[in-house]
Write a protein that holds these residues in place. Structure first.
Motif, PDB file in Angstrom:
ATOM      1  N   ASP A 100       0.809  -1.218   0.000  1.00 55.58           N
ATOM      2  CA  ASP A 100       0.000   0.000   0.000  1.00 55.58           C
ATOM      3  C   ASP A 100       0.848   1.276   0.000  1.00 55.58           C
ATOM      4  OD1 ASP A 100       0.983  -0.019   2.570  1.00 55.58           O
ATOM      5  OD2 ASP A 100      -0.941   0.446   3.522  1.00 55.58           O
ATOM      6  N   ALA A 101       2.107   1.164  -0.432  1.00 54.86           N
ATOM      7  CA  ALA A 101       2.953   2.360  -0.541  1.00 54.86           C
ATOM      8  C   ALA A 101       2.317   3.349  -1.508  1.00 54.86           C
ATOM      9  CB  ALA A 101       4.349   1.976  -1.013  1.00 54.86           C
ATOM     10  N   LYS A 102       2.513   4.637  -1.245  1.00 52.31           N
ATOM     11  CA  LYS A 102       1.901   5.685  -2.066  1.00 52.31           C
ATOM     12  C   LYS A 102       2.861   6.113  -3.174  1.00 52.31           C
ATOM     13  CE  LYS A 102      -1.253   5.360   1.060  1.00 52.31           C
ATOM     14  NZ  LYS A 102      -0.513   4.500   2.019  1.00 52.31           N
ATOM     15  N   LEU A 103       2.303   6.281  -4.352  1.00 49.97           N
ATOM     16  CA  LEU A 103       3.084   6.733  -5.504  1.00 49.97           C
ATOM     17  C   LEU A 103       3.380   8.219  -5.329  1.00 49.97           C
ATOM     18  CD1 LEU A 103       4.261   6.265  -8.330  1.00 49.97           C
ATOM     19  CD2 LEU A 103       1.984   6.714  -9.258  1.00 49.97           C
ATOM     20  N   MET A 104       4.648   8.549  -5.040  1.00 60.94           N
ATOM     21  CA  MET A 104       5.029   9.937  -4.774  1.00 60.94           C
ATOM     22  C   MET A 104       5.339  10.710  -6.041  1.00 60.94           C
ATOM     23  SD  MET A 104       7.240  10.231  -1.299  1.00 60.94           S
ATOM     24  CE  MET A 104       8.748   9.522  -1.962  1.00 60.94           C
ATOM     25  N   GLY A 105       5.900  10.062  -7.057  1.00 67.30           N
ATOM     26  CA  GLY A 105       6.288  10.808  -8.244  1.00 67.30           C
ATOM     27  C   GLY A 105       7.055   9.974  -9.238  1.00 67.30           C
ATOM     28  N   VAL A 106       7.838  10.648 -10.063  1.00 69.01           N
ATOM     29  CA  VAL A 106       8.611   9.982 -11.110  1.00 69.01           C
ATOM     30  C   VAL A 106      10.001  10.599 -11.188  1.00 69.01           C
ATOM     31  CG1 VAL A 106       6.577   9.402 -12.496  1.00 69.01           C
ATOM     32  CG2 VAL A 106       7.773  11.567 -12.907  1.00 69.01           C
ATOM     33  N   GLU A 107      10.936   9.797 -11.688  1.00 71.89           N
ATOM     34  CA  GLU A 107      12.270  10.320 -11.986  1.00 71.89           C
ATOM     35  C   GLU A 107      12.712   9.781 -13.336  1.00 71.89           C
ATOM     36  OE1 GLU A 107      16.827  10.828 -10.270  1.00 71.89           O
ATOM     37  OE2 GLU A 107      15.256  10.048  -8.958  1.00 71.89           O
ATOM     38  N   TYR A 108      13.262  10.679 -14.148  1.00 79.28           N
ATOM     39  CA  TYR A 108      13.854  10.312 -15.426  1.00 79.28           C
ATOM     40  C   TYR A 108      15.359  10.450 -15.289  1.00 79.28           C
ATOM     41  CZ  TYR A 108       9.039  11.013 -16.830  1.00 79.28           C
ATOM     42  OH  TYR A 108       7.674  10.950 -16.905  1.00 79.28           O
ATOM     43  N   ILE A 109      16.091   9.446 -15.728  1.00 77.61           N
ATOM     44  CA  ILE A 109      17.540   9.413 -15.574  1.00 77.61           C
ATOM     45  C   ILE A 109      18.173   9.297 -16.957  1.00 77.61           C
ATOM     46  CG2 ILE A 109      19.488   8.123 -14.621  1.00 77.61           C
ATOM     47  CD1 ILE A 109      17.608   7.152 -12.395  1.00 77.61           C
ATOM     48  N   VAL A 110      19.143  10.168 -17.237  1.00 75.55           N
ATOM     49  CA  VAL A 110      19.842  10.125 -18.522  1.00 75.55           C
ATOM     50  C   VAL A 110      21.342  10.071 -18.293  1.00 75.55           C
ATOM     51  CG1 VAL A 110      18.006  11.383 -19.709  1.00 75.55           C
ATOM     52  CG2 VAL A 110      19.959  12.650 -18.772  1.00 75.55           C
ATOM     53  N   SER A 111      22.035   9.561 -19.293  1.00 79.58           N
ATOM     54  CA  SER A 111      23.494   9.490 -19.244  1.00 79.58           C
ATOM     55  C   SER A 111      24.100  10.880 -19.372  1.00 79.58           C
ATOM     56  CB  SER A 111      24.003   8.606 -20.384  1.00 79.58           C
ATOM     57  OG  SER A 111      23.731   9.223 -21.638  1.00 79.58           O
ATOM     58  N   GLU A 112      25.369  10.989 -18.993  1.00 82.94           N
ATOM     59  CA  GLU A 112      26.054  12.269 -19.132  1.00 82.94           C
ATOM     60  C   GLU A 112      26.141  12.694 -20.598  1.00 82.94           C
ATOM     61  OE1 GLU A 112      29.972  11.908 -17.532  1.00 82.94           O
ATOM     62  OE2 GLU A 112      30.471  10.132 -18.714  1.00 82.94           O
ATOM     63  N   THR A 113      26.174  11.730 -21.501  1.00 86.50           N
ATOM     64  CA  THR A 113      26.238  12.043 -22.929  1.00 86.50           C
ATOM     65  C   THR A 113      24.976  12.764 -23.379  1.00 86.50           C
ATOM     66  OG1 THR A 113      27.629  10.103 -23.335  1.00 86.50           O
ATOM     67  CG2 THR A 113      26.516  11.080 -25.241  1.00 86.50           C
ATOM     68  N   LEU A 114      23.809  12.247 -22.988  1.00 87.78           N
ATOM     69  CA  LEU A 114      22.555  12.899 -23.360  1.00 87.78           C
ATOM     70  C   LEU A 114      22.384  14.220 -22.615  1.00 87.78           C
ATOM     71  CD1 LEU A 114      19.831  10.097 -23.687  1.00 87.78           C
ATOM     72  CD2 LEU A 114      21.054  11.328 -25.479  1.00 87.78           C
ATOM     73  N   PHE A 115      22.776  14.233 -21.352  1.00 89.82           N
ATOM     74  CA  PHE A 115      22.604  15.456 -20.572  1.00 89.82           C
ATOM     75  C   PHE A 115      23.376  16.613 -21.197  1.00 89.82           C
ATOM     76  CE2 PHE A 115      23.524  18.330 -16.995  1.00 89.82           C
ATOM     77  CZ  PHE A 115      22.227  18.563 -16.557  1.00 89.82           C
ATOM     78  N   ALA A 116      24.541  16.329 -21.740  1.00 90.65           N
ATOM     79  CA  ALA A 116      25.369  17.378 -22.334  1.00 90.65           C
ATOM     80  C   ALA A 116      24.690  18.049 -23.518  1.00 90.65           C
ATOM     81  CB  ALA A 116      26.718  16.802 -22.764  1.00 90.65           C
ATOM     82  N   THR A 117      23.708  17.373 -24.123  1.00 88.31           N
ATOM     83  CA  THR A 117      23.029  17.940 -25.292  1.00 88.31           C
ATOM     84  C   THR A 117      21.856  18.843 -24.922  1.00 88.31           C
ATOM     85  OG1 THR A 117      21.411  16.122 -25.534  1.00 88.31           O
ATOM     86  CG2 THR A 117      23.580  15.817 -26.546  1.00 88.31           C
ATOM     87  N   LEU A 118      21.493  18.907 -23.652  1.00 89.77           N
ATOM     88  CA  LEU A 118      20.325  19.676 -23.249  1.00 89.77           C
ATOM     89  C   LEU A 118      20.649  21.168 -23.176  1.00 89.77           C
ATOM     90  CD1 LEU A 118      18.991  17.394 -20.350  1.00 89.77           C
ATOM     91  CD2 LEU A 118      18.327  17.385 -22.769  1.00 89.77           C
ATOM     92  N   PRO A 119      19.666  22.030 -23.433  1.00 89.69           N
ATOM     93  CA  PRO A 119      19.889  23.469 -23.309  1.00 89.69           C
ATOM     94  C   PRO A 119      20.024  23.873 -21.844  1.00 89.69           C
ATOM     95  CG  PRO A 119      17.595  23.017 -23.819  1.00 89.69           C
ATOM     96  CD  PRO A 119      18.312  21.708 -23.942  1.00 89.69           C
ATOM     97  N   PRO A 120      20.645  25.009 -21.560  1.00 88.13           N
ATOM     98  CA  PRO A 120      20.886  25.431 -20.172  1.00 88.13           C
ATOM     99  C   PRO A 120      19.622  25.487 -19.313  1.00 88.13           C
ATOM    100  CG  PRO A 120      22.191  26.760 -21.655  1.00 88.13           C
ATOM    101  CD  PRO A 120      21.295  25.925 -22.529  1.00 88.13           C
TER     102      PRO A 120
END
Length: 268
Positions: A100-120
């Motif tokens: 009966d644990a409550k769903l608190m939220g979500v997390e998306y995880i990306v590699s450093e390679t993909l993260f480097a492509t994101l805008p500031p």
């Protein structure tokens, strides 16, 4: 069917191997007890319906989050994760690891390679995982140390974007207000030691020992666009309900930490 990768093959055994200790949810939502009819419907659905997205959740991680801009508001977070590919993982987050644990939220995880492509502006919403791994705060309960270290060696170079929608840490009995952006710890002295110690005791682990066991995991250079709360850029969605405007989160944000100290804390 998507092809198996070394990462997916490793994580496929994590839940099966999990020997986690029960962690109960701190809240009980209002409402009538489940009726016999509802129980029959639930049992029938469980027996007859396939649930591919749920069945893809093959890794369990336990760690800690805090509200962006409110580092004193901290909580334990139970992550159940699915690998989409070698660079993207998605997790559902609960406030416990029982039925009966409550769903608190979500997390998306990306590699450093993909993260480097994101805008500031996008990078500012994400947090680094290097300190969580190197400090021993992030654990994968119930698996052998060698398997956990292999998993952490991958996660140390990743970044996460996390939104919590049900704030049971504040004993909210329903998911009130708007989603809140969460962050991860980046240096020693930020996480409440009592919170970490209570988790360690419950799971029968020692975060300090895990720090030592992970000394050989190389800590990457942190992308300067991540962990924006340290630079005074603590984004949150304005909440018209004021669910997050009370005394629970009234304390000011901690001053930005010293980047040099953070780098030192993440060294093996």
């Amino acid at each position: 069917m998507k092809p198996a990768t070394p990462w997916s093959l490793m994580t496929a055994v994590l839940l099966a191997a999990c020997g986690d200790r029960p962690t109960a949810s701190p809240v009980t939502p209002p409402g009538q007890a489940e009726s016999a009819t509802t129980k029959v419907l639930d049992a029938s659905a469980a027996a007859l319906q396939d649930k591919p997205p749920i069945e893809a959740l093959n890794a369990y991680l336990d760690g800690f989050h805090f509200y962006s801009g409110r580092p004193q508001a901290q909580m334990e977070a139970h992550h159940y994760c699915a690998t989409l590919n070698e660079d993207v993982i998605q997790c559902v987050i609960y406030d416990g690891n029982v039925e009966d644990a409550k769903l608190m939220g979500v997390e998306y995880i990306v590699s450093e390679t993909l993260f480097a492509t994101l805008p500031p502006a996008e990078k500012a919403l994400w947090h680094s995982h290097a300190h969580e791994v190197k400090s021993g705060q992030l654990i994968a309960p119930g698996i052998p140390q060698v398997a956990e270290n292999a998993l952490m060696d991958k996660l140390v170079r990743t970044y996460g974007k996390t939104w919590h929608t049900w704030h049971t840490d504040l004993h909210r009995q329903l998911p009130l207000g708007v989603p809140q952006l969460m962050m991860g710890f980046t240096a020693d002295g930020q996480a409440d030691p009592a919170m970490v110690a209570a988790r360690d005791q419950r799971f029968g682990v020692d975060s300090g020992r895990k720090r030592e066991d992970r000394a050989a995991i190389a800590a990457p250079a942190i992308d300067p666009g991540a962990d924006a709360w340290q630079r005074g850029q603590a984004f949150q969605i304005a909440d018209p309900t004021q669910a997050h405007g009370g005394a629970d989160h009234a304390a000011p944000a901690a001053p930005p930490s010293d980047p040099a100290a953070n780098a030192a804390s993440n060294k093996p």
